[in-house]
Design an enzyme around this catalytic site. Structure first.
Site, PDB file in Angstrom:
ATOM      1  N   ASP A  14      50.747  37.424  44.879  1.00 19.38           N
ATOM      2  CA  ASP A  14      50.026  37.305  46.082  1.00 19.38           C
ATOM      3  C   ASP A  14      49.292  35.983  46.516  1.00 19.38           C
ATOM      4  O   ASP A  14      49.240  35.502  47.534  1.00 19.38           O
ATOM      5  CB  ASP A  14      49.096  38.734  46.220  1.00 19.38           C
ATOM      6  CG  ASP A  14      49.895  39.847  46.291  1.00 19.38           C
ATOM      7  OD1 ASP A  14      51.073  39.827  46.896  1.00 19.38           O
ATOM      8  OD2 ASP A  14      49.447  41.070  46.175  1.00 19.38           O
ATOM      9  N   ARG A  93      34.354  43.049  41.194  1.00 12.36           N
ATOM     10  CA  ARG A  93      34.579  42.584  42.527  1.00 12.36           C
ATOM     11  C   ARG A  93      33.209  41.632  43.291  1.00 12.36           C
ATOM     12  O   ARG A  93      33.346  40.560  43.631  1.00 12.36           O
ATOM     13  CB  ARG A  93      34.945  43.459  43.650  1.00 12.36           C
ATOM     14  CG  ARG A  93      36.355  44.070  43.234  1.00 12.36           C
ATOM     15  CD  ARG A  93      37.360  42.943  42.814  1.00 12.36           C
ATOM     16  NE  ARG A  93      38.787  43.314  42.637  1.00 12.36           N
ATOM     17  CZ  ARG A  93      39.610  42.810  41.810  1.00 12.36           C
ATOM     18  NH1 ARG A  93      39.351  41.722  41.329  1.00 12.36           N
ATOM     19  NH2 ARG A  93      41.089  43.407  42.002  1.00 12.36           N
ATOM     20  N   ASP A 122      39.604  46.995  47.361  1.00 17.23           N
ATOM     21  CA  ASP A 122      39.270  45.881  46.894  1.00 17.23           C
ATOM     22  C   ASP A 122      39.030  44.520  47.985  1.00 17.23           C
ATOM     23  O   ASP A 122      38.124  44.159  48.155  1.00 17.23           O
ATOM     24  CB  ASP A 122      40.162  45.244  45.946  1.00 17.23           C
ATOM     25  CG  ASP A 122      40.022  45.481  44.658  1.00 17.23           C
ATOM     26  OD1 ASP A 122      38.966  46.098  44.146  1.00 17.23           O
ATOM     27  OD2 ASP A 122      41.081  45.600  43.794  1.00 17.23           O
ATOM     28  N   SER A 173      51.394  47.014  39.055  1.00 13.49           N
ATOM     29  CA  SER A 173      50.418  46.196  39.714  1.00 13.49           C
ATOM     30  C   SER A 173      49.115  46.225  38.613  1.00 13.49           C
ATOM     31  O   SER A 173      48.638  47.395  38.500  1.00 13.49           O
ATOM     32  CB  SER A 173      50.066  46.450  40.977  1.00 13.49           C
ATOM     33  OG  SER A 173      48.815  45.821  41.132  1.00 13.49           O
TER      34      SER A 173
END
Ligand code: ARG
Length: 420
Positions: A14, A93, A122, A173
């Site tokens: 990505d 994050r 996220d 993932s």
């Protein structure tokens, strides 16, 4: 006119596809990879960003900061989302987001970007982090707007000759850092199917764990792990070591049907050997040194705290206020806890502390008992009075009887005080 955008770059499909995509949309890309303890050679990842067309690429070592400012707090708060997920992904994050903002300020960028899709948590965390720390910056989430499927991304990567290996792509993932490993997608999306071994990377299956148990002694200082088996170490190193040992014993596999912020239920598979072990040990020590009412109130706030982390609300006054509360409870949380690992379990088998509230002379059923058991009866009479009064109400009677004291041989409470 091209503008500079600072992209959170992981090196995966990505974010690699995002580089030429952002350039096609009129941006110069500054890639930032934040090291929060994920595996892989980060210099290779940095080189990949440049090969994909980034103008420059930064590598930020945030491992110690992650341990000291984020993991330490989550551990003191025993933070588990929905009572089970130690929040590894969620916790990193706000730290990654803050470093994006820092680099944006340094290079004078007006925009930051991340590779999150429009379905996950996220994106919420990055966007809210930016809104809290730098509301003037614009956030771009290419994967939220480009509407490419995974296969189309792979084709796009091939067409742009992006340095990404498309041969043996994992069906899953993953997201990894010091505090844990998250897996989703593929067959994991069927909540009825047991996660296959290929979904795991940090832990042995409990069935294949050593036949011999192993114990580890964790030393705590004011709520923070400071030693293992008596040897002082940094929190980062302790977390690494416990991940290795507990993981070898099959500890820390979590299968969670999770409630996302965006309203979706998703099946998530986590591995967090150190988090599971250290939270268990920390709780055991708190049980010894904190009074009952404080433990109970802290537990309510822990639940809220975990939600705040999950929901991307790290940089908020509520998170800071709960942190201040938690910190104030930790002054006496020092001592040692022995944990025994065996085939998937991490059991606390011993604890001691100079601040222990456990008093053997009060707890014992043997010789040396100093608890004044004769006082219990009067205490229980008063304590149980509301229940007794409630039970004494006869629905048919106009006025309830005055509750009688229990009939027993011991000292009965009198209406008028007696001289002792
Ligand atoms: N569901 C978890 C969370 O929201 C983990 C997401 C992990 N991401 C991934 N690419 N596996 O914190």
């Amino acid at each position: 006119m091209s503008s500079t955008v600072v992209l959170a770059y992981s090196g995966g499909l990505d974010t690699t596809v995002a580089i030429p995509w952002l350039k096609e949309h009129g941006h110069e890309v500054v890639a930032v990879t934040v090291d929060v303890g994920q595996p892989g050679d980060l210099d290779t990842i940095r080189a990949r960003a440049l090969a994909a067309g980034a103008k420059s690429a930064y590598l930020v070592d945030a491992k110690a900061e992650f341990a000291d400012q984020f993991i330490a707090r989550a551990l003191k708060a025993n933070a588990l989302y929905e009572g089970i997920y130690p929040l590894a992904t969620a916790l990193a994050r706000p730290l990654i987001g803050r470093h994006l903002v820092d680099v944006a300020r340094r290079v004078g960028a007006q925009k930051i970007a991340h590779g999150c899709t429009g379905k996950g948590n996220d994106q919420v965390r990055f966007d809210v982090c930016a809104a809290s720390l730098a509301p003037d910056l614009e956030v771009i989430a290419p994967a939220r707007v480009w509407k490419m499927t995974r296969d189309e991304e792979v084709a796009y990567a091939a067409a742009h000759r992006l340095p990404i290996s498309v041969g043996v792509r994992s069906p899953f993932s993953f997201d990894e850092n010091l505090w844990g490993r998250s897996a989703e997608c593929g067959v994991l999306e069927d909540p009825w199917v047991e996660p296959p071994e290929e979904a795991f990377g940090w832990t042995r299956p409990p069935e294949a764990a050593p036949d011999r148990a192993q114990t580890v002694t964790v030393g705590f200082e004011e709520g923070r792990p400071v030693s293992l088996d008596g040897a002082d170490d940094s929190l980062e190193a302790i977390v690494r070591t416990v991940n290795r040992i507990a993981g070898m014993h099959g500890v820390g596999r979590i299968d969670h049907l999770e409630s996302r912020v965006v309203g979706i239920k998703s099946r998530e598979v986590y591995e967090s050997p150190a988090a599971v072990t250290l939270i268990g040990a920390h709780r055991a020590l708190e049980a010894m040194v904190l009074p009952r009412d404080l433990l109970a109130t802290k537990q309510q706030l822990e639940h809220r705290y975990a939600e705040l982390i999950y929901d991307g609300l790290w940089y908020t006054p509520l998170r800071e206020a709960i942190d201040a509360f938690v910190e104030s409870t930790q002054a006496r949380v020092s001592g040692e806890v022995v944990v025994k690992f065996f085939k998937g379990s991490a059991r606390v088998i011993g604890r001691r502390s100079p601040n222990s509230l456990y008093r053997h002379d009060l707890a014992t059923y043997s010789h040396g008992d100093r608890f004044r058991a004769e006082m219990a009866e009067g205490f229980i009479y008063v304590w149980g009075l509301p229940a007794r009064t409630w039970a004494g109400i006869d629905a048919t009677a106009s006025s309830p009887a005055v509750p009688a004291a229990p009939k027993s041989s011991g000292a009965r409470p009198r209406a008028t005080p007696e001289t002792p």
